[in-house]
Design an enzyme around this catalytic site. Structure first.
Site, PDB file in Angstrom:
ATOM      1  CB  CYS A 291      27.706 -32.387  24.056  1.00  0.00           C
ATOM      2  SG  CYS A 291      27.608 -31.538  22.225  1.00  0.00           S
TER       3      CYS A 291
ATOM      4  CB  CYS B 226      38.440 -25.413  25.380  1.00  0.00           C
ATOM      5  SG  CYS B 226      37.616 -24.097  25.270  1.00  0.00           S
TER       6      CYS B 226
ATOM      7  CG  ASN C 243      42.970 -27.835  26.312  1.00  0.00           C
ATOM      8  OD1 ASN C 243      44.135 -27.369  26.445  1.00  0.00           O
ATOM      9  ND2 ASN C 243      41.916 -27.362  25.848  1.00  0.00           N
TER      10      ASN C 243
ATOM     11  CD  GLU D 241      33.437 -31.235  35.103  1.00  0.00           C
ATOM     12  OE1 GLU D 241      34.092 -31.481  36.128  1.00  0.00           O
ATOM     13  OE2 GLU D 241      33.929 -31.269  34.053  1.00  0.00           O
TER      14      GLU D 241
ATOM     15  CB  CYS E 295      35.047 -32.743  22.497  1.00  0.00           C
ATOM     16  SG  CYS E 295      33.999 -31.891  23.819  1.00  0.00           S
TER      17      CYS E 295
ATOM     18  CB  CYS F 175      33.684 -21.407  30.916  1.00  0.00           C
ATOM     19  SG  CYS F 175      33.502 -22.560  29.557  1.00  0.00           S
TER      20      CYS F 175
ATOM     21  CB  CYS G 210      33.509 -32.994  18.434  1.00  0.00           C
ATOM     22  SG  CYS G 210      32.161 -31.878  17.679  1.00  0.00           S
TER      23      CYS G 210
ATOM     24  CG  HIS H 174      37.577 -27.207  15.511  1.00  0.00           C
ATOM     25  ND1 HIS H 174      38.195 -26.200  16.367  1.00  0.00           N
ATOM     26  CD2 HIS H 174      36.684 -27.688  16.427  1.00  0.00           C
ATOM     27  CE1 HIS H 174      37.425 -25.967  17.311  1.00  0.00           C
ATOM     28  NE2 HIS H 174      36.833 -26.863  17.532  1.00  0.00           N
TER      29      HIS H 174
END
Ligand code: SAH
Ligand code: SF4
Length: 351
Positions: free
Chosen positions: A117, A338, A295, A97, A124, A110, A121, A221
């Site tokens: 990944c 994000c 988000n 994406e 995410c 972006c 985390c 964070h």
């Protein structure tokens, strides 16, 4: 960089110099390599057959010896705020994406740096299914090309902030930066490129030492090791006492201030005490804090911080003389903000 056809395998990931060597090896004059670079990135050809300035036998030979297949658009979604999310298919049918974000000063794209990944985390969506594979430099370039084409050539900024950890794919990312910058192609200024990392300390050093003046964004964070470790497993290998000095090194080496991203999770990392800890941790060198309200990701249990807590956090950080802004959130309605991008290989594709 010396020519090596095997390094990255495909013409879409090669510099003009490398393409010149490749064409030379194939018995053509070296200038054909520079031409190929331009036809790939300015004319954005889908096949060698389109290179009208080449003799037909050369087009055929290259097609047999060095075939390429560009990333293609599978579908796009647009949000009311003008954000567009693109789903791209790669040459092996993996998907990534890419998001295009509208800004008054020039749109930004972006892009993803990996399929999935590995960093895990806890907040995410991109890492939910681990890392499937690295993207090549050419696949990162193609995300920019497709986004720019759909956006009437208005893309001025590139953020490596999509799916994946760019510094876990450093060689391809450095190559991508070099390709995107080349004035014979897309001609992006390094200063208009941001590389975001969860904090891979040795790779930050290598990026600093590369001398490319890109903007570094570090996903912090949390202001203490214990809290950060509970959110980001990477903190075990690279705790704050290594990460923060490396950010200072980046500033010294590149002359560019570092951006710290700090996403706010309600009653997890958004309290007054944490704002003070953050201020003490990073004050005293050129940096900037970008606060991102979390988000929502269905699989994770957090809540975004309410506006008042975000503002209170911001004003405390500012008391330390630190520049601190709240990120304008774009694209949430289509899960394009994000940390909301994810692997979508198994979903059926509707036209
Ligand atoms: N892997 C890199 C870049 C991609 S993530 C990194 O972690 O920096 C881009 C940014 O989105 C990071 O700051 C990341 O921490 C943040 N992010 C991840 N999930 C999020 C979420 N659900 N809401 C808001 N930001 C999120
Ligand atoms: Fe990977 Fe970045 Fe998501 Fe962490 S926040 S899992 S490093 S994409």
């Amino acid at each position: 960089m010396s020519h090596s056809r095997v390094d990255f395998g495909d013409v879409l990931s090669m510099t003009g110099t490398e393409l010149s060597e490749l064409l030379h090896e194939e018995g053509a004059p070296r200038f054909r390599g520079r031409q190929l670079f331009e036809w790939l990135w300015v004319h954005q050809i889908q096949s060698y057959a389109e290179i009208s300035v080449w003799p037909i036998p050369l087009r055929r030979k290259m097609d047999q010896q060095h075939p390429f297949r560009r990333a293609h658009l599978i579908r796009q979604q647009a949000a009311p705020d003008g954000t567009k999310k693109l789903l791209l298919g790669l040459s092996d049918e993996q998907r990534v994406e890419t998001v295009v974000l509208p800004h008054r000063y020039g749109d930004s794209v972006c892009i993803s740096s990996q399929v999935g990944c590995a960093m895990g985390c806890k907040f995410c969506a991109s890492g939910l299914r681990g890392r499937v594979r690295q993207l090549t430099a050419g696949e990162m370039m193609d995300q920019v090309v497709v986004a720019n084409r759909l956006n009437a050539d208005r893309v001025r900024h590139i953020d490596l902030m999509g799916i994946g950890e760019p510094l876990d794919n450093l060689a391809a990312v450095l190559r991508f930066l070099q390709l995107a910058h080349d004035p014979a192609g897309l001609n992006f200024s390094y200063r208009h490129v941001t590389v975001s990392t969860s904090g891979l300390v040795p790779a930050i050093q290598r990026l600093a030492d590369s001398g490319l003046p890109v903007t570094l964004a570090v996903s912090l964070h949390a202001p203490t090791d214990a809290l950060r470790l509970s959110l980001m497993p990477v903190n075990r290998a690279y705790p704050l006492q290594q990460l923060i000095p490396m950010c200072r090194y980046y500033v010294t080496k590149t002359g560019r201030r570092v951006t710290f991203e700090y996403l706010l999770l309600s009653h997890v990392n958004d309290g007054e005490e944490q704002a003070h800890q953050l201020g003490r941790l990073i004050k005293g060198f050129p940096n900037h804090v970008n606060l991102i309200p979390w988000n929502p990701v269905a699989e994770h249990p957090f809540q975004p911080s309410p506006k008042e807590r975000v503002r209170r956090f911001q004003s405390i950080v500012q008391e330390y003389g630190i520049s601190c802004t709240i990120r304008r959130e774009l694209g949430q309605e289509i899960d394009a903000a994000c940390g909301q991008l994810r692997l979508r290989e198994e979903e059926p594709v509707s036209p």
